[in-house]
Design a protein around this motif. Structure first.
Motif, PDB file in Angstrom:
ATOM      1  N   HIS A 164      -1.111  -4.225  -9.039  1.00  0.00           N
ATOM      2  CA  HIS A 164      -2.204  -3.294  -9.317  1.00  0.00           C
ATOM      3  C   HIS A 164      -2.273  -2.161  -8.296  1.00  0.00           C
ATOM      4  O   HIS A 164      -2.590  -1.022  -8.646  1.00  0.00           O
ATOM      5  N   TRP A 165      -2.001  -2.451  -7.032  1.00  0.00           N
ATOM      6  CA  TRP A 165      -2.151  -1.419  -5.991  1.00  0.00           C
ATOM      7  C   TRP A 165      -0.817  -0.954  -5.408  1.00  0.00           C
ATOM      8  O   TRP A 165      -0.773  -0.332  -4.344  1.00  0.00           O
ATOM      9  N   HIS A 166       0.277  -1.225  -6.129  1.00  0.00           N
ATOM     10  CA  HIS A 166       1.575  -0.743  -5.658  1.00  0.00           C
ATOM     11  C   HIS A 166       1.746   0.730  -6.031  1.00  0.00           C
ATOM     12  O   HIS A 166       1.493   1.129  -7.164  1.00  0.00           O
ATOM     13  N   CYS A 167       2.205   1.538  -5.066  1.00  0.00           N
ATOM     14  CA  CYS A 167       2.312   2.984  -5.288  1.00  0.00           C
ATOM     15  C   CYS A 167       3.695   3.484  -4.898  1.00  0.00           C
ATOM     16  O   CYS A 167       4.108   3.364  -3.733  1.00  0.00           O
ATOM     17  N   GLN A 168       4.412   4.067  -5.865  1.00  0.00           N
ATOM     18  CA  GLN A 168       5.746   4.596  -5.596  1.00  0.00           C
ATOM     19  C   GLN A 168       5.701   5.821  -4.684  1.00  0.00           C
ATOM     20  O   GLN A 168       6.669   6.115  -3.978  1.00  0.00           O
ATOM     21  N   MET A 169       4.582   6.537  -4.687  1.00  0.00           N
ATOM     22  CA  MET A 169       4.498   7.736  -3.858  1.00  0.00           C
ATOM     23  C   MET A 169       4.590   7.388  -2.373  1.00  0.00           C
ATOM     24  O   MET A 169       5.082   8.185  -1.567  1.00  0.00           O
ATOM     25  N   ARG A 170       4.148   6.205  -2.022  1.00  0.00           N
ATOM     26  CA  ARG A 170       4.278   5.759  -0.631  1.00  0.00           C
ATOM     27  C   ARG A 170       5.757   5.712  -0.237  1.00  0.00           C
ATOM     28  O   ARG A 170       6.136   6.124   0.859  1.00  0.00           O
ATOM     29  N   ARG A 171       6.595   5.217  -1.149  1.00  0.00           N
ATOM     30  CA  ARG A 171       8.040   5.221  -0.894  1.00  0.00           C
ATOM     31  C   ARG A 171       8.547   6.645  -0.716  1.00  0.00           C
ATOM     32  O   ARG A 171       9.394   6.927   0.144  1.00  0.00           O
ATOM     33  N   GLY A 172       8.005   7.573  -1.521  1.00  0.00           N
ATOM     34  CA  GLY A 172       8.418   8.960  -1.416  1.00  0.00           C
ATOM     35  C   GLY A 172       8.124   9.558  -0.056  1.00  0.00           C
ATOM     36  O   GLY A 172       8.955  10.256   0.533  1.00  0.00           O
ATOM     37  N   PHE A 173       6.919   9.281   0.451  1.00  0.00           N
ATOM     38  CA  PHE A 173       6.566   9.796   1.778  1.00  0.00           C
ATOM     39  C   PHE A 173       7.468   9.192   2.858  1.00  0.00           C
ATOM     40  O   PHE A 173       7.983   9.898   3.736  1.00  0.00           O
ATOM     41  N   ILE A 174       7.686   7.876   2.788  1.00  0.00           N
ATOM     42  CA  ILE A 174       8.425   7.174   3.832  1.00  0.00           C
ATOM     43  C   ILE A 174       9.914   7.489   3.806  1.00  0.00           C
ATOM     44  O   ILE A 174      10.541   7.684   4.856  1.00  0.00           O
TER      45      ILE A 174
END
Length: 288
Positions: A25-35
């Motif tokens: 529910h709270w997994h976000c692909q954009m976090r991978r993008g930033f990192i």
């Protein structure tokens, strides 16, 4: 053979690409993008450089275990905890960090899990990235990064990979699987098991093993993750304005725990600002 452009994968990347069970529910692909895609941008780089108190506790706890075994006699001395605490510079740490790390050192000093073990590898936590393992099959090739906290030999000659934890985070079996795959290449022919140990609450996980068929499936899955991530990076480098399409956001109450909430245009939580959704009806908090 080890070109920089070759796809890579690690447990960390796996966790950024796919959520752990129950955390969809709270997994976000954009976090991978930033990192992974925007890590060199000044604002992102500054946020990545910040170390939170829980992260600091984990770093110091790992280093504390390392120092105990680097100065093995301290485990039998009454002032051993004080000596390690001094080496770690705990007197300069935040009060919460200092108290929790001191408790971890005291508990380990009282019950040293690794005492008497044939330790092959014990890291201090500040060695940086390990050398990648190049995995090459007829239909795929990728680099595997696996930074293992501790590797020791059991009395029956079994290779035991141990990962230290702190805090309340649940053990993620996928991390152990990555370590077992790495061990297959680093220690060929050795029977291996993996486990987790929470230094803060002195809790052991079950022993995790994997059979040959599972190794094949795991390697194939990691190859797919490595190639998917490389494709996403190439897409972003070709068209940076498509960032949110390549790494789609998943905004929600969980944005409050994201390190990038201050710069993410999709975040529902901005530090120091009460989100409108919270003013209207307060949702049930999501734990970290």
């Amino acid at each position: 053979m080890s070109t920089p452009d070759r796809p890579f994968v690690s447990y960390h990347l796996w966790s950024l690409v796919a959520p752990a069970k129950g955390q969809e529910h709270w997994h976000c692909q954009m976090r991978r993008g930033f990192i992974k895609a925007r890590q060199h941008e000044p604002q992102v780089k500054a946020l990545l450089a910040k170390v939170t108190p829980p992260q600091r506790i984990g770093i110091l706890a790992q280093k504390g275990v390392y120092e105990f075994h680097h100065h093995l006699h301290w485990l039998t001395q009454s002032d051993g905890v004080e000596k390690v605490a001094h080496l770690l510079g705990l007197s300069h740490a935040h009060d919460v960090v200092k108290q929790r790390v001191l408790q971890i050192l005291q508990r380990y000093h009282h019950t040293p899990l690794l005492l008497g073990k044939r330790i092959l590898q014990l890291t201090s936590g500040d060695e940086g990235y390990p050398k990648p393992i190049v995995i090459e099959q007829h239909n795929y090739c990728f680099r595997l990064y696996a930074a293992m906290d501790c590797v020791f030999i059991e009395s029956d000659s079994t290779l035991h990979i141990l990962d230290f934890k702190t805090g309340k985070s649940a053990f993620d079996r996928r991390q152990a699987l990555v370590y077992l795959l790495a061990a297959r290449y680093l220690y060929p022919g050795k029977r291996a098991v993996a486990s987790f140990y929470n230094l803060e609450i002195c809790k052991k996980s079950e022993l995790i093993t994997i059979n040959n068929q599972e190794f094949v499936s795991l390697e194939y899955e990691l190859a797919n993750i490595a190639h998917k991530h490389q494709q996403d990076l190439h897409k972003y480098q070709s068209e940076t304005r498509n960032f949110s399409q390549i790494f789609p956001p998943n905004p929600g109450n969980h944005c409050r725990f994201c390190p990038f909430n201050s710069i993410c245009e999709f975040s529902e939580f901005k530090p120091g600002i009460m989100p409108k959704v919270v003013q209207q009806h307060t949702p049930t908090p999501v734990s970290e």
